[in-house]
Every structure is written in structure tokens, then in C-alpha cells.
Design a protein around this motif. Structure first.
Motif, short mmCIF file in Angstrom:
data_model
loop_
_atom_site.label_atom_id
_atom_site.label_comp_id
_atom_site.label_asym_id
_atom_site.label_seq_id
_atom_site.Cartn_x
_atom_site.Cartn_y
_atom_site.Cartn_z
N THR A 211 9.73 -2.48 -5.64
CA THR A 211 9.39 -1.20 -5.02
C THR A 211 10.08 -0.04 -5.71
O THR A 211 9.61 1.11 -5.64
CB THR A 211 9.80 -1.22 -3.53
N SER B 45 1.08 -1.36 2.79
CA SER B 45 1.67 -1.20 1.46
C SER B 45 0.56 -0.92 0.44
O SER B 45 -0.50 -1.56 0.48
CB SER B 45 2.45 -2.46 1.05
N LEU C 71 1.59 -0.72 -2.94
CA LEU C 71 2.42 -0.82 -4.14
C LEU C 71 1.62 -1.25 -5.36
O LEU C 71 1.89 -0.80 -6.48
CB LEU C 71 3.57 -1.80 -3.90
N GLU D 64 3.93 -5.98 -3.38
CA GLU D 64 3.05 -5.72 -2.25
C GLU D 64 2.99 -6.92 -1.31
O GLU D 64 2.87 -6.77 -0.10
CB GLU D 64 1.65 -5.35 -2.74
#
Length: 826
Positions: free
Chosen positions: A629, A673, A675, A688
Motif C-alpha cells: 500500500t 480497495s 490498490l 488489494e
């Protein structure tokens, strides 16, 4: 004997005229008298009863009535010239005996439970390596052996295995053999337990009463079944309160003095030494350990000292107060094997006081709560950091000001850091956390000896058809008493409710706001039978499964804020409906507080990657974000907030002999999420997989009960639990996410159901017998191509150099559970 005939003759000579027509003692009521007794009849009855009393054949209640009757007749008998000198002495002895027996009371109960459980695997024989991994070992986990064993229920893997701590969804990828409606483990075997209570109550004087209870317990069967499905054992025999009991082999039996009490009536003060259950603390301050036993009280007993009293301060002002000190059940086993402090532990205790002021005829109340909790050494010096296993879930790390400190570390005695760290065999002192990938040795710290002070203020006021209440609680926490570091947290609960439609409709609304740093005092629940998942907190997962909190986390879950609503409708005397709704979200996100790359604060400071939470942070559902992240400067690419919504309904209707009841609950947990859209490639997909949370828990039950006779009731029910969605906080399925190109697949999807039949038979006023049978069926719907690697990267533990993917689905099982209970009271 001559005196008795003389008494009868003299009384009978007076004729048949009624003597004292209003004198009809209950002991003379034999169902045949429909008029007042004359002298002859009364004398005959008294003569028989006095003879029975002299031979010890008269019950205490009849002795008391006899004494009252003879007292009433004595003047008339003396006026008739009856010689009562010997009778006076006899009556004096009788009066003394009655007083003694009236001041001494015995009571007790005996409860016996027997349980038999037989489960078997009905799905894949074992968790195997994917066929695309040639040359790799073929067997990861033998499901045939795991189902019905301690391993399948959440126990540790055998020594020499893969190095995994225990069997749970977050390192193996499948759910354990558990009753997912109540979170209790299931293990094959036969359990047999009995608890007997014998109580004595004595009146010492008109002002003092005292008493005691002896508690006997025996467990003659399977350790796990006895602990979870047998009779809930007394404190000193309970495996969840006394770790020495948990270590004993079956069969097990023990007799203890459970508690002693003394009451001073004028001041309404009661002192209890030993086990005590009810306390007057607000549940947001203290409740004790939740009871893993299915049939016991919701919370386990306390053990120590309790003093309660009540004072009337005015015509409309009353004070109730309590002082208590108790030992806390603690299953911590010390630091990890091979490190200083291994095998050592703390014993935990709590003490506090509360006072409740009632006013306006009890309609209003104000309560003050104060509680102190701490760890103490089992003996010798008080070592630091012995609570290391809980930090696998908590991921607490030191603030930056404690990096590079050279204190003695876990198992030492003078470490000044809030989180003590391991000192490696080569002398290296890591500053890192669970996210420090690539470390050979475990790179996470330990907690303790802890200390916490909690303060609370609560109040409520009730009108005829309305009510309001509030709770405010505050905690001041130190994860290491040697350290100056502390954490502060607050919890608020505001509620209002009312009655409508002639009190047939009740509505309650509440708003809660509980910080992540409120009441973070960490206590491990004692493990029984090698099963670390002591109690899964289904359906709302309000706390960690192998830990417990000082306060009631169902009422005040940490790091949550939002609304709750309850509606109760009783539209007929035989019908009622309950509806509940809850919408809670994280107060703060799961973004790690402490984020530093190696050398970010200067050369060698920190000396490893640091990614974790500040000590005192509690978040039991939404885990910390994946290391992927964060950018190179440790700034997050996303920071989503989690949310929990819950809907529940229950209804019941009763006809003449038949009752029908049903209930259902849906819990939805989500944290979005994106990501993979912000970080291309496998890293974004793996991240993710961890960050994205979207799973649901649906449970429902339909049952009926039929009263065949006033003493015999039969019942039948059907229960179903469905858990599905995506939840992978440890990244177990991250390799599959990269392979499949998505982090939003279902890695959890099970259906568990069971029909049940039973009955309850009240054999007498004091004897009851019941029998119940269930047939469990659990189906894993996750397709076999959703694979799981048997490793926990965040723990730096793996199965070796193999990077192969493993097939663990489906994990199906089924089996029968039969339980019976016999209870006797006196």
C-alpha cells in the motif's frame, strides 16, 4: 404415659362445646374438619403430635405450629387444673430447638451433562499441492485425520511440520471445525461432567447472617467436550479460569470451598470471599472473561473479595456501593520458545469500586466506576515482554523515540520500551514489526507487565413511557510498567427509548463512539485441549478469538462509531416481534501509525522496516494495510475506512400448547480497495487482496416446541449459517490474487446447517431431565482453483523454499452430536 391420659381425660370431660372457635392451626387441617374443634378433639390431636415430637418424627414446620398451639392453650389448661410442670420444661426445650433449626438452612443442586460427538470428513481427503508444482510434497494437511481432532478445531500443527502456529482460516485458507453459530470448537469424543453445590445459610443473630457454598466438579470424558459442552465448572475447577486445571489429565474431580459470605442487615452490607458472579460495574468498564462454555452464564465468575452495601441517605435518596478485587483468568504461556522468558508468565488481577446514587423513587440513577488492572510476576523478578503471542494479531511496535535502544529485551527485567523486542543470537536488536519481510528470526515484540486505570460515569432516568441513559468511560494504559509511554482512550454510549401503544411497542435508539485506544489491556484466554481459537466471536467478530477484554466488547466494540436501533412489538399476549439494526464504521482507519523504512531516521535507525500500530491500538476485524500500500517514502496510496452493518429479527407465537419461534441475522462487513488500479502488476493485486474486505455472515433458525403434558415438552429446530465473501488479512491468498488478476474473489464461502430434536421432562418439582440431538453438515463452496500458500509472510514463517500453491478446497465434514442433562435441586 399416665400424664398424657390425664391430659386427654381432663380436656375431654369438658363436653363438646367449641373451644376457641377461631383456633384452627394449619397442622390440624387434615381435609376432614369442616367445623371448629371441641376440647376432646383438640386434646387428642395435640397428644398425638406431642408424642411424635418426642420421638423426633415431627417436621420442623409442624413443630413450630405445635409450639404456637400449646402456648395459646396453656392458660386454659392450667385453669382446668392440668399439671403442666413437666410440659413447661418440654415446651422450653422444644422452643429452643425450633429457634436453632430455624436459623440454619441447607440448599443445593446437582447438574450432570453428557455429550457425544462424531464428525467425519466428506470432502477432499487432504490439502494437496497443485499439480502444476512437480516434485513438491503431495500432502499439506490430512483432512481425514483433522476432522474431529484438536488440530481441525484450531489446534497447533504437529512438531516438525510446516511451522504454522495453528489451524485457522488465515494461515491454511479454510474454516475450522467449529459451530459457526456460536463460535465453539467441535471435537470427536464423549464428555461427562457433574457439578454439585451444597450451600449453608446460618442466622447468627437478628443482625448477622452468614453462609458458604461447597462446589464439587468432575469431568470424566473428552477434555474439550467437557469444557465447552459440559456443565460450566466452578471457578477453582474451571479450565478457563485455572490454568493448572487445564493441564491435568482426565478424569478430573475436585471439591472446593467456592465462597463464604457474611451479611450485616442493619447496614445492608455483604462481604463475599471466594467466587462471586454479579458485580455492579457498568459493562463498559468491567465484565470479566466471556464464558466459552455453551451452557454457562455469559461471563465467568470472579474470584477474590467483594463488599457491597446500601445506605438510605434521605427519604428519596439511596446509595449502593461495591468494592471488589479479583484474579483474572490468564492463559499466557510466556515468550516464544528459545527466547528469554519462555515458559514464564504473569498473573493478572483487577480491583476497583463503584457507587450508584438513586433518586426520585428510583427513576434516576448516577453511577461512578473506578477500576485498576495489572500484571504481576508468577515469582521472582518481573520480566518484560512476556505477552508475545498476542502481538501476532495486534502488531504493536515502538514509537520512533525508542528505536536503537539497547535494553535487555523480551524476558529481561529493565527494558524501558513500551514494546520489548527480541535480542537475536548474533546480538542484533531489531526495531521492526510483523511487516519486516525477509527476516530469519521473528521480528515482533512482546507486551507487559501492563497496567491500566479505567474511570467511568453513567446515568439514566426513566419516566412512565420514556427513558434516557449515557455512559462515558476513560482508560489510561501502560503496555510496560517500566516505560513512560501511555495510551489514553474514551468510550461514549448515549441511548433513548420509549413505550407506545399501551406499552405494546418499545423503541430504543443509541449512538456509540469508542476509540481504538480504549481499554486495550491484553489478556489471553486459557487454551483447553491445545485449541488456540478459544471462542470465535461470531457473528460480529467484536474481539480477537484467543483474547478477552475487561469490558463487554459486544456493547462497546473498540474503534467503532455509529447508530443502533431496537424495536420490540408484543401485539398479543402470546406474540412478540424483535427487530435490531446496527450501522457502525471505524473511528480511525487501519492505517499503521508507525511507518519507517530502514535508515529513514538516520544511519541504522531504524535497522529494519517498521510498519505497525502504536501500543494500545485495538482493531479486531479490519487488519493493517498491506506493505504494498505504501510508496517508498511510506506514504499510503489509499486509506479506506471499514464499515459493519447488522440486521436481525426474531419472532415468537404461542398457541395453547404449541410455540413457534424464528430468528435471523445478517452481518455485512466491508472495506473497499482500489490498490490494483493505483499500483500496476502483481504487487497491486497482492496488496488489494489484503486491503479489500467484503464478506457477510447470515444465520437463521426456525424452531417449535410442543407441550405434550404439563411436565413434558418436545422441541424441534433447524439452524443454518452462511459465511461468504473476501477476507484475507494475512495475505494467505495473495499468490492466487496475482495469478487470477483480481483481489476481489471469494476465499470464504461455507454453509453450515443442522436439524435438532429434543425434549425436556420435569420429573418432579426438583428433578428435570433433557435430551437433544443435532446432525451437523458443513459445505465448502470455494472452488478448488482458489488456492492457498501454507505460509504467513507477515510472520516471516514459511514452509521452505517452495513457492508452490496449494489446493485446500473443498473442506467438507458432517456428524452427529447428542447431549443430555439431569438437574436436581433441594
Amino acid at each position: 404415659m399416665r400424664g398424657w391420659w390425664l391430659l386427654i381425660g381432663l380436656v375431654g370431660s369438658a363436653g363438646a362445646a367449641p373451644l376457641f372457635p377461631d383456633l384452627r392451626p394449619p397442622l390440624l387441617e387434615r381435609g376432614k374438619h369442616d367445623r371448629s374443634l371441641n376440647r376432646f378433639e383438640l386434646a387428642r390431636e395435640l397428644a398425638i403430635l406431642l408424642q411424635q415430637e418426642r420421638q423426633g418424627e415431627l417436621e420442623l414446620a409442624k413443630r413450630t405450629e405445635l409450639l404456637a398451639a400449646v402456648r395459646e392453650l396453656r392458660p386454659e389448661l392450667e385453669a382446668m387444673g392440668i399439671r403442666v410442670d413437666g410440659l413447661k420444661e418440654r415446651l422450653g426445650l422444644l422452643e429452643q430447638r425450633v429457634r436453632q433449626l430455624e436459623g440454619l438452612t441447607f440448599y443445593g443442586s446437582v447438574v450432570t451433562r453428557a455429550t457425544a460427538l462424531s464428525l467425519q470428513n466428506s470432502g477432499r481427503p487432504a490439502a494437496e499441492l497443485a499439480r502444476s508444482a512437480p516434485g513438491a510434497p503431495a500432502l499439506l494437511l490430512d483432512y481425514n485425520a483433522a476432522v474431529g481432532s484438536a488440530l481441525g478445531a484450531g489446534g497447533a500443527f504437529p512438531s516438525g511440520g510446516l511451522g504454522l502456529p495453528n489451524f485457522n482460516p488465515f494461515n491454511v485458507g479454510v474454516l475450522t471445525t467449529t459451530n459457526w453459530a456460536n463460535g465453539r470448537p467441535l471435537e470427536n469424543g464423549v464428555g461427562f461432567t457433574t457439578r454439585a453445590i451444597l450451600g449453608l445459610k446460618a442466622r447468627l443473630s437478628d443482625e448477622l447472617e452468614t453462609g458458604l457454598e461447597l462446589a464439587a466438579y468432575t469431568g470424566q470424558g473428552n477434555t474439550v467436550l467437557d469444557a465447552y459442552y459440559g456443565v460450566s465448572a466452578p471457578y477453582l475447577s474451571n479450565p478457563f479460569t485455572d490454568t493448572s486445571v487445564a493441564a491435568l489429565h482426565q478424569p478430573f474431580a475436585r471439591l472446593n470451598l467456592d465462597h463464604f459470605w457474611l451479611t450485616h442487615k442493619p447496614s445492608q452490607t455483604k462481604v463475599v470471599l471466594g467466587a462471586f458472579h454479579d458485580t455492579q460495574f457498568s459493562s463498559g468498564i468491567y465484565n470479566g472473561m466471556i464464558n466459552p462454555n455453551l451452557f454457562g452464564p455469559t461471563f465467568l465468575d470472579n474470584f477474590g473479595l467483594q463488599i457491597r452495601g446500601q445506605q438510605q441517605l434521605g427519604e428519596d435518596l439511596k446509595l449502593d456501593w461495591e468494592v471488589m478485587a479479583t484474579r483474572l483468568p490468564d492463559g499466557n504461556l510466556g515468550a516464544l520458545p528459545g527466547t528469554p522468558g519462555a515458559g514464564e508468565s504473569y498473573w493478572s488481577h483487577a480491583e476497583g469500586l463503584n457507587a450508584r446514587l438513586s433518586f426520585d423513587e428510583g427513576r434516576g440513577q448516577i453511577k461512578l466506576n473506578v477500576l485498576h488492572a495489572a500484571n504481576q510476576s508468577q515469582g521472582g523478578s518481573l520480566r518484560t515482554g512476556l505477552l508475545q503471542v498476542p502481538n501476532l494479531s495486534l502488531n504493536w511496535v515502538n514509537p520512533s523515540s525508542y528505536f536503537g535502544v539497547t535494553d535487555d529485551g523480551i524476558g529481561g527485567t529493565y527494558d524501558r520500551r513500551p514494546i520489548s523486542m527480541n535480542v537475536l543470537s548474533n546480538g542484533f536488536r531489531p526495531d521492526g514489526s510483523l511487516a519486516a519481510l525477509g527476516q530469519v528470526a521473528p521480528n515482533f515484540g512482546g507486551i507487559g507487565p501492563q497496567q491500566q486505570l479505567s474511570l467511568g460515569l453513567a446515568g439514566e432516568y426513566r419516566w412512565e413511557d420514556a427513558r434516557v441513559s449515557f455512559q462515558w468511560n476513560h482508560s489510561h494504559y501502560r503496555p510496560n510498567q517500566n516505560s513512560q509511554y501511555s495510551s489514553h482512550g474514551n468510550a461514549w454510549l448515549l441511548s433513548a427509548g420509549g413505550s407506545f401503544c399501551n406499552k405494546s411497542l418499545e423503541l430504543d435508539l443509541s449512538y456509540l463512539r469508542v476509540e481504538a485506544s480504549y481499554d486495550p489491556f491484553i489478556i489471553m484466554a486459557p487454551s483447553v485441549g491445545g485449541i488456540q481459537q478459544v471462542l470465535w466471536r461470531t457473528p460480529d467478530f467484536n474481539y480477537f478469538n484467543n483474547l478477552y477484554s475487561l469490558h463487554d466488547t459486544r456493547e462497546l466494540p473498540q474503534n467503532r462509531q455509529g447508530l443502533r436501533a431496537k424495536l420490540a412489538w408484543k401485539w398479543t399476549p402470546q406474540s412478540k416481534l424483535n427487530l435490531e439494526y446496527s450501522n457502525l464504521q471505524q473511528m480511525r482507519t487501519s492505517l499503521q501509525d508507525v511507518r519507517y523504512s530502514v535508515g529513514a531516521l538516520g544511519p541504522g535507525n531504524p535497522n529494519t522496516l517498521v510498519l505497525g500500530q502504536l501500543p494500545g491500538t485495538i482493531e479486531p476485524v479490519f487488519g493493517g494495510f498491506s506493505p504494498f500500500t505504501f510508496e517508498s517514502n511510506m506514504n499510503p496510496r489509499e486509506n479506506p475506512r471499514g464499515k459493519m452493518q447488522s440486521y436481525s429479527i426474531s419472532a415468537q407465537h404461542r398457541w395453547d400448547r404449541l410455540s413457534l419461534m424464528g430468528s435471523g441475522r445478517l452481518l455485512q462487513i466491508s472495506r473497499p480497495s482500489q490498490l490494483s488500479q493505483q499500483l500496476a502488476g502483481g504487487a497491486g493485486l497482492r496488496g488489494e487482496d489484503v486491503n479489500h474486505v467484503e464478506f457477510s455472515n447470515l444465520g437463521w433458525r426456525l424452531g417449535l416446541e410442543y407441550e405434550i403434558t404439563p411436565t413434558f415438552k418436545a422441541r424441534a429446530a433447524y439452524t443454518s449459517v452462511d459465511i461468504w465473501g473476501h477476507y484475507d488479512p494475512a495475505g494467505v491468498n495473495a499468490p492466487y490474487a496475482e495469478m487470477a488478476g483480481t483481489g476481489r474473489f471469494r476465499n470464504l464461502d461455507i454453509t453450515q446447517s443442522w436439524p435438532e430434536l429434543g425434549f425436556t421432562w420435569k420429573l418432579s418439582e426438583t428433578v428435570t431431565f433433557g435430551l437433544e440431538g443435532r446432525y451437523y453438515s458443513m459445505r465448502d463452496h470455494v472452488p478448488p482453483e482458489v488456492l492457498a500458500r501454507p505460509s504467513v509472510p507477515s510472520l516471516n514463517l514459511n514452509s521452505g523454499s517452495q513457492a508452490a500453491l496449494y489446493s485446500v478446497h473443498p473442506f467438507n465434514w458432517q456428524g452427529l452430536q447428542v447431549s443430555s442433562e439431569m438437574s436436581v435441586s433441594f
